[in-house]
Write a protein that holds these residues in place. Sequence first.
Motif, PDB file in Angstrom:
ATOM      1  N   PRO A 175       0.837  -1.215   0.000  1.00  0.00           N
ATOM      2  CA  PRO A 175       0.000   0.000   0.000  1.00  0.00           C
ATOM      3  C   PRO A 175       0.866   1.258   0.000  1.00  0.00           C
ATOM      4  O   PRO A 175       1.946   1.268   0.582  1.00  0.00           O
ATOM      5  N   GLY A 176       0.410   2.332  -0.639  1.00  0.00           N
ATOM      6  CA  GLY A 176       1.173   3.582  -0.688  1.00  0.00           C
ATOM      7  C   GLY A 176       1.185   4.282   0.654  1.00  0.00           C
ATOM      8  O   GLY A 176       0.411   3.943   1.551  1.00  0.00           O
ATOM      9  N   ARG A 177       2.082   5.266   0.785  1.00  0.00           N
ATOM     10  CA  ARG A 177       2.107   6.054   2.025  1.00  0.00           C
ATOM     11  C   ARG A 177       1.157   7.231   1.883  1.00  0.00           C
ATOM     12  O   ARG A 177       1.306   8.028   0.969  1.00  0.00           O
ATOM     13  N   THR A 178       0.218   7.324   2.780  1.00  0.00           N
ATOM     14  CA  THR A 178      -0.737   8.430   2.661  1.00  0.00           C
ATOM     15  C   THR A 178      -0.179   9.679   3.338  1.00  0.00           C
ATOM     16  O   THR A 178       0.544   9.583   4.325  1.00  0.00           O
ATOM     17  N   LEU A 179      -0.505  10.838   2.806  1.00  0.00           N
ATOM     18  CA  LEU A 179      -0.087  12.101   3.416  1.00  0.00           C
ATOM     19  C   LEU A 179      -1.053  12.408   4.559  1.00  0.00           C
ATOM     20  O   LEU A 179      -2.262  12.326   4.389  1.00  0.00           O
ATOM     21  N   GLU A 180      -0.483  12.742   5.697  1.00  0.00           N
ATOM     22  CA  GLU A 180      -1.370  13.046   6.828  1.00  0.00           C
ATOM     23  C   GLU A 180      -1.880  14.472   6.711  1.00  0.00           C
ATOM     24  O   GLU A 180      -1.120  15.387   6.434  1.00  0.00           O
ATOM     25  N   ILE A 181      -3.163  14.626   6.923  1.00  0.00           N
ATOM     26  CA  ILE A 181      -3.715  15.982   6.885  1.00  0.00           C
ATOM     27  C   ILE A 181      -3.869  16.457   8.322  1.00  0.00           C
ATOM     28  O   ILE A 181      -4.501  15.806   9.141  1.00  0.00           O
ATOM     29  N   GLU A 238     -13.657  17.993   3.022  1.00  0.00           N
ATOM     30  CA  GLU A 238     -13.490  18.509   1.661  1.00  0.00           C
ATOM     31  C   GLU A 238     -14.419  19.658   1.327  1.00  0.00           C
ATOM     32  O   GLU A 238     -14.106  20.514   0.501  1.00  0.00           O
TER      33      GLU A 238
END
Length: 350
Positions: free
Chosen positions: A98-104, A345
Amino acid sequence: MTQVMETMQLEFSEKLSAIDNSKALNELRVEYLGKKGKVTGLMKEMKNLSNEERPAYGQKVNELRNTIEGQIAELEAELSKKALEEKLAAETIDVTLPGRTLEIGGSNPIDRIVEDIEDFFIGLGYEIKEGYEVEQDYYNFEALNLPKSHPARDMQDSFYISEDILLRTHTSPVQARTLEAQKGEGPVKIICPGKVYRRDSDDATHSHQFTQIEGLVVDKNIRLSDLKGTLELFAKEIFGSEREVRLRPSYFPFTEPSVEVDISCFKCKGSGCNVCKQTGWIEILGAGMVHPNVLEMAGFDSKEYSGFAFGMGPDRVAMLKYGIEDIRHLYTNDLRFIDQFIPTEDGGEQ
Ligand code: DAH
């Protein structure tokens, strides 16, 4: 080949077959082909031979050298191919991971409130001004009609850096500085957000550091009704279209008359609840008409010019709006708190 050469060739091949890395291969190359190497040594034997023997001998040594060089080159190619294969195998990328998600991150609720308020006033043509957190006593107090001995200074006890320099106790010094810079010429229409400091006990509703937003309008014919109209629009924009505003008489040294401004409670809509302490109204800011002394000290003719000013605490607004019980949560940078304010969003919050 001579017997010696054949033995040398065999011995070399045997050693070569045991080699599995380029360092050892290089050592073997030096052992046979280097300046003091075994094959080079054979060449040196030439001087002991007769003129007739020399060409044939030289040719044999050269053959031996060529064979050995060839064997070395072969193994060298093999080793570097192996090294590349090993490297490729070690560096394989698993494309199924799985990709690394950017933390918001969430933004501090005060920043949100300040931005909303700024946006509203920019829409009315105000300019944002920022002053200094380390301020002179003159701009923090004196130019705001609070001379050295004034009792109202007690309410804003501060952190002094020297006799005349302190951490500002409110954003009002930005008023004094902006007016002074105008050299008696209006109009002035500013909004000044920023941190302020007071020597205060830290508890759930007090903090030695908090945030204020100052507003100032100075022009010809500015009246209290302009202040009320502006604040009514503001209350409806920030707290909801049904909000009403109430002015109560108050006192600030830098305004005359001075008012305390309440808005009808956004939670119970005026019927009484825990947010408004059963009164139906929430006090949100102090305001008034700029005191003639403040205008005159900054070089304005108070017969020609008038203005209104207000000061509010976005901390309190944030606490009321988001139901935050302790002001210290706003300043301790605890991510468990801030992460509750991650924007969604559609521009709202979770
Ligand atoms: N500076 C005041 C305070 O910190 C708040 C304030 C009240 C500012 C009235 C103003 C004003 O500009 O008109 O308590």
